[in-house]
Design a protein around this motif. Structure first.
Motif, PDB file in Angstrom:
ATOM      1  N   LEU A 108      15.109  -0.127  -4.822  1.00  0.00           N
ATOM      2  CA  LEU A 108      13.863   0.570  -3.967  1.00  0.00           C
ATOM      3  C   LEU A 108      14.815   1.982  -4.701  1.00  0.00           C
ATOM      4  CD1 LEU A 108      12.031  -1.658  -1.237  1.00  0.00           C
ATOM      5  CD2 LEU A 108      11.070  -1.165  -3.647  1.00  0.00           C
ATOM      6  N   SER A 109      15.131   2.493  -4.430  1.00  0.00           N
ATOM      7  CA  SER A 109      16.053   3.675  -4.162  1.00  0.00           C
ATOM      8  C   SER A 109      16.410   4.021  -5.072  1.00  0.00           C
ATOM      9  CB  SER A 109      17.251   3.717  -2.895  1.00  0.00           C
ATOM     10  OG  SER A 109      16.467   4.288  -1.514  1.00  0.00           O
ATOM     11  N   THR A 110      16.871   2.733  -5.848  1.00  0.00           N
ATOM     12  CA  THR A 110      17.571   3.533  -7.307  1.00  0.00           C
ATOM     13  C   THR A 110      16.163   3.660  -8.452  1.00  0.00           C
ATOM     14  OG1 THR A 110      19.889   1.869  -6.511  1.00  0.00           O
ATOM     15  CG2 THR A 110      18.861   1.937  -9.625  1.00  0.00           C
ATOM     16  N   VAL A 111      15.259   2.498  -8.297  1.00  0.00           N
ATOM     17  CA  VAL A 111      14.227   2.803  -9.124  1.00  0.00           C
ATOM     18  C   VAL A 111      13.390   4.041  -8.740  1.00  0.00           C
ATOM     19  CG1 VAL A 111      12.059   1.735  -9.558  1.00  0.00           C
ATOM     20  CG2 VAL A 111      13.665   0.437  -8.833  1.00  0.00           C
ATOM     21  N   VAL A 112      13.470   4.679  -7.963  1.00  0.00           N
ATOM     22  CA  VAL A 112      13.048   5.941  -7.814  1.00  0.00           C
ATOM     23  C   VAL A 112      13.662   6.715  -8.194  1.00  0.00           C
ATOM     24  CG1 VAL A 112      12.540   7.927  -6.158  1.00  0.00           C
ATOM     25  CG2 VAL A 112      11.844   5.408  -5.428  1.00  0.00           C
ATOM     26  N   GLU A 113      14.921   6.956  -8.490  1.00  0.00           N
ATOM     27  CA  GLU A 113      16.216   8.150  -8.641  1.00  0.00           C
ATOM     28  C   GLU A 113      15.819   7.524 -10.490  1.00  0.00           C
ATOM     29  OE1 GLU A 113      18.056  10.709  -6.593  1.00  0.00           O
ATOM     30  OE2 GLU A 113      16.194   9.430  -5.683  1.00  0.00           O
ATOM     31  N   GLY A 114      17.154   6.923 -10.682  1.00  0.00           N
ATOM     32  CA  GLY A 114      16.602   6.316 -12.135  1.00  0.00           C
ATOM     33  C   GLY A 114      14.580   6.963 -12.907  1.00  0.00           C
TER      34      GLY A 114
ATOM     35  N   GLN B 142       7.083   3.148 -13.066  1.00  0.00           N
ATOM     36  CA  GLN B 142       8.518   2.074 -12.832  1.00  0.00           C
ATOM     37  C   GLN B 142       8.191   1.943 -11.132  1.00  0.00           C
ATOM     38  OE1 GLN B 142      11.589   1.192 -13.872  1.00  0.00           O
ATOM     39  NE2 GLN B 142       9.734   1.759 -16.058  1.00  0.00           N
ATOM     40  N   ILE B 143       8.100   2.501 -10.255  1.00  0.00           N
ATOM     41  CA  ILE B 143       7.790   2.233  -8.621  1.00  0.00           C
ATOM     42  C   ILE B 143       6.687   0.457  -8.510  1.00  0.00           C
ATOM     43  CG2 ILE B 143       6.701   2.891  -6.102  1.00  0.00           C
ATOM     44  CD1 ILE B 143       8.002   5.599  -7.312  1.00  0.00           C
ATOM     45  N   LEU B 144       5.220   1.091  -9.463  1.00  0.00           N
ATOM     46  CA  LEU B 144       4.494   0.022  -9.621  1.00  0.00           C
ATOM     47  C   LEU B 144       5.264  -1.417  -9.465  1.00  0.00           C
ATOM     48  CD1 LEU B 144       1.287   2.045 -10.763  1.00  0.00           C
ATOM     49  CD2 LEU B 144       1.815   1.413  -8.029  1.00  0.00           C
ATOM     50  N   LEU B 145       6.311  -1.216 -10.847  1.00  0.00           N
ATOM     51  CA  LEU B 145       6.390  -2.426 -11.571  1.00  0.00           C
ATOM     52  C   LEU B 145       7.464  -3.368 -10.126  1.00  0.00           C
ATOM     53  CD1 LEU B 145       8.526  -1.648 -15.166  1.00  0.00           C
ATOM     54  CD2 LEU B 145       6.233  -3.692 -14.747  1.00  0.00           C
ATOM     55  N   GLN B 146       8.216  -2.359  -9.576  1.00  0.00           N
ATOM     56  CA  GLN B 146       8.670  -2.285  -8.546  1.00  0.00           C
ATOM     57  C   GLN B 146       8.013  -3.240  -7.491  1.00  0.00           C
ATOM     58  OE1 GLN B 146      12.325  -3.216  -8.334  1.00  0.00           O
ATOM     59  NE2 GLN B 146      12.884  -3.418  -6.213  1.00  0.00           N
ATOM     60  N   ARG B 147       6.780  -2.458  -6.617  1.00  0.00           N
ATOM     61  CA  ARG B 147       5.968  -3.263  -6.138  1.00  0.00           C
ATOM     62  C   ARG B 147       5.230  -4.444  -6.197  1.00  0.00           C
ATOM     63  NH1 ARG B 147       0.772  -3.764  -6.221  1.00  0.00           N
ATOM     64  NH2 ARG B 147      -0.746  -3.154  -4.586  1.00  0.00           N
TER      65      ARG B 147
ATOM     66  N   PRO C  11       6.438  12.026 -18.013  1.00  0.00           N
ATOM     67  CA  PRO C  11       6.207  12.069 -16.362  1.00  0.00           C
ATOM     68  C   PRO C  11       6.057  10.407 -14.987  1.00  0.00           C
ATOM     69  CG  PRO C  11       5.622  14.189 -17.310  1.00  0.00           C
ATOM     70  CD  PRO C  11       5.894  13.512 -18.205  1.00  0.00           C
ATOM     71  N   ARG C  12       4.842  10.050 -16.414  1.00  0.00           N
ATOM     72  CA  ARG C  12       4.392   8.945 -14.872  1.00  0.00           C
ATOM     73  C   ARG C  12       4.981   7.828 -15.377  1.00  0.00           C
ATOM     74  NH1 ARG C  12      -0.601   8.755 -13.573  1.00  0.00           N
ATOM     75  NH2 ARG C  12      -0.628   6.251 -13.700  1.00  0.00           N
ATOM     76  N   LEU C  13       5.878   7.718 -16.460  1.00  0.00           N
ATOM     77  CA  LEU C  13       7.151   6.751 -15.839  1.00  0.00           C
ATOM     78  C   LEU C  13       7.589   6.406 -14.405  1.00  0.00           C
ATOM     79  CD1 LEU C  13       9.677   6.062 -18.934  1.00  0.00           C
ATOM     80  CD2 LEU C  13      10.210   6.029 -16.702  1.00  0.00           C
ATOM     81  N   LEU C  14       7.922   7.418 -13.944  1.00  0.00           N
ATOM     82  CA  LEU C  14       8.595   7.710 -12.669  1.00  0.00           C
ATOM     83  C   LEU C  14       7.736   6.115 -11.576  1.00  0.00           C
ATOM     84  CD1 LEU C  14       9.863   7.977 -10.142  1.00  0.00           C
ATOM     85  CD2 LEU C  14       9.297  10.156 -10.019  1.00  0.00           C
ATOM     86  N   ALA C  15       6.310   6.888 -12.099  1.00  0.00           N
ATOM     87  CA  ALA C  15       4.753   6.038 -10.993  1.00  0.00           C
ATOM     88  C   ALA C  15       4.624   4.625 -11.464  1.00  0.00           C
ATOM     89  CB  ALA C  15       3.718   7.010 -11.302  1.00  0.00           C
TER      90      ALA C  15
ATOM     91  N   VAL D  77       1.208  -1.032   0.001  1.00  0.00           N
ATOM     92  CA  VAL D  77      -0.543   0.003  -0.509  1.00  0.00           C
ATOM     93  C   VAL D  77       1.043   1.444   0.040  1.00  0.00           C
ATOM     94  CG1 VAL D  77      -1.618   1.387   1.283  1.00  0.00           C
ATOM     95  CG2 VAL D  77      -1.968  -0.988   0.870  1.00  0.00           C
ATOM     96  N   GLY D  78       2.343   1.204   1.489  1.00  0.00           N
ATOM     97  CA  GLY D  78       3.328   2.334   1.084  1.00  0.00           C
ATOM     98  C   GLY D  78       3.586   2.782  -0.371  1.00  0.00           C
ATOM     99  N   LEU D  79       4.309   1.672  -1.342  1.00  0.00           N
ATOM    100  CA  LEU D  79       3.981   1.773  -2.202  1.00  0.00           C
ATOM    101  C   LEU D  79       3.509   2.312  -3.302  1.00  0.00           C
ATOM    102  CD1 LEU D  79       7.312  -1.604  -2.517  1.00  0.00           C
ATOM    103  CD2 LEU D  79       7.657   1.205  -2.431  1.00  0.00           C
ATOM    104  N   ARG D  80       2.395   2.318  -3.130  1.00  0.00           N
ATOM    105  CA  ARG D  80       1.088   2.193  -4.489  1.00  0.00           C
ATOM    106  C   ARG D  80       0.907   4.222  -4.462  1.00  0.00           C
ATOM    107  NH1 ARG D  80      -2.375   0.933  -7.908  1.00  0.00           N
ATOM    108  NH2 ARG D  80      -1.129  -1.248  -7.741  1.00  0.00           N
ATOM    109  N   LEU D  81       1.003   4.535  -2.915  1.00  0.00           N
ATOM    110  CA  LEU D  81       0.827   5.827  -2.609  1.00  0.00           C
ATOM    111  C   LEU D  81       2.259   6.160  -2.971  1.00  0.00           C
ATOM    112  CD1 LEU D  81      -0.510   4.933   0.962  1.00  0.00           C
ATOM    113  CD2 LEU D  81      -2.027   6.064  -0.952  1.00  0.00           C
ATOM    114  N   LEU D  82       3.151   5.828  -2.818  1.00  0.00           N
ATOM    115  CA  LEU D  82       4.425   6.558  -3.070  1.00  0.00           C
ATOM    116  C   LEU D  82       3.998   7.018  -4.911  1.00  0.00           C
ATOM    117  CD1 LEU D  82       6.978   7.772  -2.795  1.00  0.00           C
ATOM    118  CD2 LEU D  82       7.978   5.644  -3.262  1.00  0.00           C
ATOM    119  N   ALA D  83       3.636   5.693  -5.279  1.00  0.00           N
ATOM    120  CA  ALA D  83       3.416   5.677  -7.400  1.00  0.00           C
ATOM    121  C   ALA D  83       2.643   6.636  -6.745  1.00  0.00           C
ATOM    122  CB  ALA D  83       3.036   4.975  -7.756  1.00  0.00           C
ATOM    123  N   GLU D  84       1.429   7.014  -6.456  1.00  0.00           N
ATOM    124  CA  GLU D  84      -0.094   7.532  -6.909  1.00  0.00           C
ATOM    125  C   GLU D  84       0.531   9.090  -7.048  1.00  0.00           C
ATOM    126  OE1 GLU D  84      -2.823   6.614  -4.600  1.00  0.00           O
ATOM    127  OE2 GLU D  84      -3.056   4.619  -5.660  1.00  0.00           O
ATOM    128  N   MET D  85       1.745   9.761  -5.561  1.00  0.00           N
ATOM    129  CA  MET D  85       1.819  11.183  -5.209  1.00  0.00           C
ATOM    130  C   MET D  85       2.724  11.864  -6.566  1.00  0.00           C
ATOM    131  SD  MET D  85       3.906  11.974  -1.643  1.00  0.00           S
ATOM    132  CE  MET D  85       2.851  11.201  -0.848  1.00  0.00           C
TER     133      MET D  85
END
Length: 213
Positions: A175-181, A198-203, A192-196, A99-107
């Motif tokens: 996880l940090s690398t996915v966000v920064e990358g 990537q976070i969802l793929l990591q999730r 812009p949506r690519l970051l979100a 849930v936290g990772l999804r919230l981060l992606a949505e943010m």
């Protein structure tokens, strides 16, 4: 990472000026880098005098240190909030983390122009400009990211052994690398949506790794 925090109502005029300098400097530096951002540009953007800048910061090295400290505070608050909300919604450590990772992606997806960039990455690319203290602080910011993700992963692994051997520290760093990358990729491609995404793929990877069999 990092978000712009809201000034507390009790902030003094001096604190407000310092904050304005930091926000103007961050915007310029993320757009062009430290080397290409002059003190004169920051002074003009913050609508202060040159002496006003030097009242708060001795030089650009001290400015970099303050920006990293601000980034560290904001990142810690951001990640603490998304994972706190995850744990409010579920007592299960895996579900709470997902849930936290999804919230981060949505943010991240809610940023209409994409994530503006990361001071940590900028310092890494131009580390020759800074003293040992700034480089050490930059390292500490990254270690803080590791610690936050690792604490969540250790709680998950305690209840749900991973389906494949995995180093939890390396996974936390991933996880940090996915966000920064993802920030870099989204800016480079103008998506812009690519970051979100990537976070969802990591999730999804975390879910598959720890899901009970």
């Amino acid at each position: 990472m990092g978000t712009v925090a809201v000034l507390p109502k009790a902030a003094s005029r001096g604190e407000q000026t310092r904050r304005r300098i930091l926000e103007v400097a961050r915007d310029a530096i993320l757009a062009k880098g430290f080397d290409a951002t002059s003190i004169e540009e920051i002074v003009a953007g913050a609508e202060i005098t040159r002496s006003g800048f030097f009242y708060h910061f001795r030089d650009k090295n001290e400015l970099a240190r303050a920006l990293l400290e601000m980034s560290m505070h904001e990142d810690r608050a951001l990640l603490a909030e998304v994972f706190r909300r995850g744990h409010e919604l579920s007592d299960d450590p895996l579900h709470a983390f997902l849930v936290g990772l999804r919230l981060l992606a949505e943010m991240m997806a809610d940023m209409p122009n994409g994530h503006p960039g990361c001071i940590v990455t900028t310092v890494c690319y131009q580390e020759r400009l800074f003293d040992r203290e700034v480089r050490a602080l930059n390292r500490q910011v990254v270690l803080n990211w590791r610690a936050i993700f690792l604490a969540e992963l250790e709680a998950v692994a305690e209840r749900y052994p991973p389906s494949e051997p995995v180093d939890l520290v390396a996974l936390a760093d991933m996880l940090s690398t996915v966000v920064e990358g993802g920030i870099v990729m989204s800016k480079a491609l103008g998506e812009p949506r690519l970051l979100a995404e990537q976070i969802l793929l990591q999730r999804t990877y975390v879910k598959l790794l720890f899901a009970p069999r």
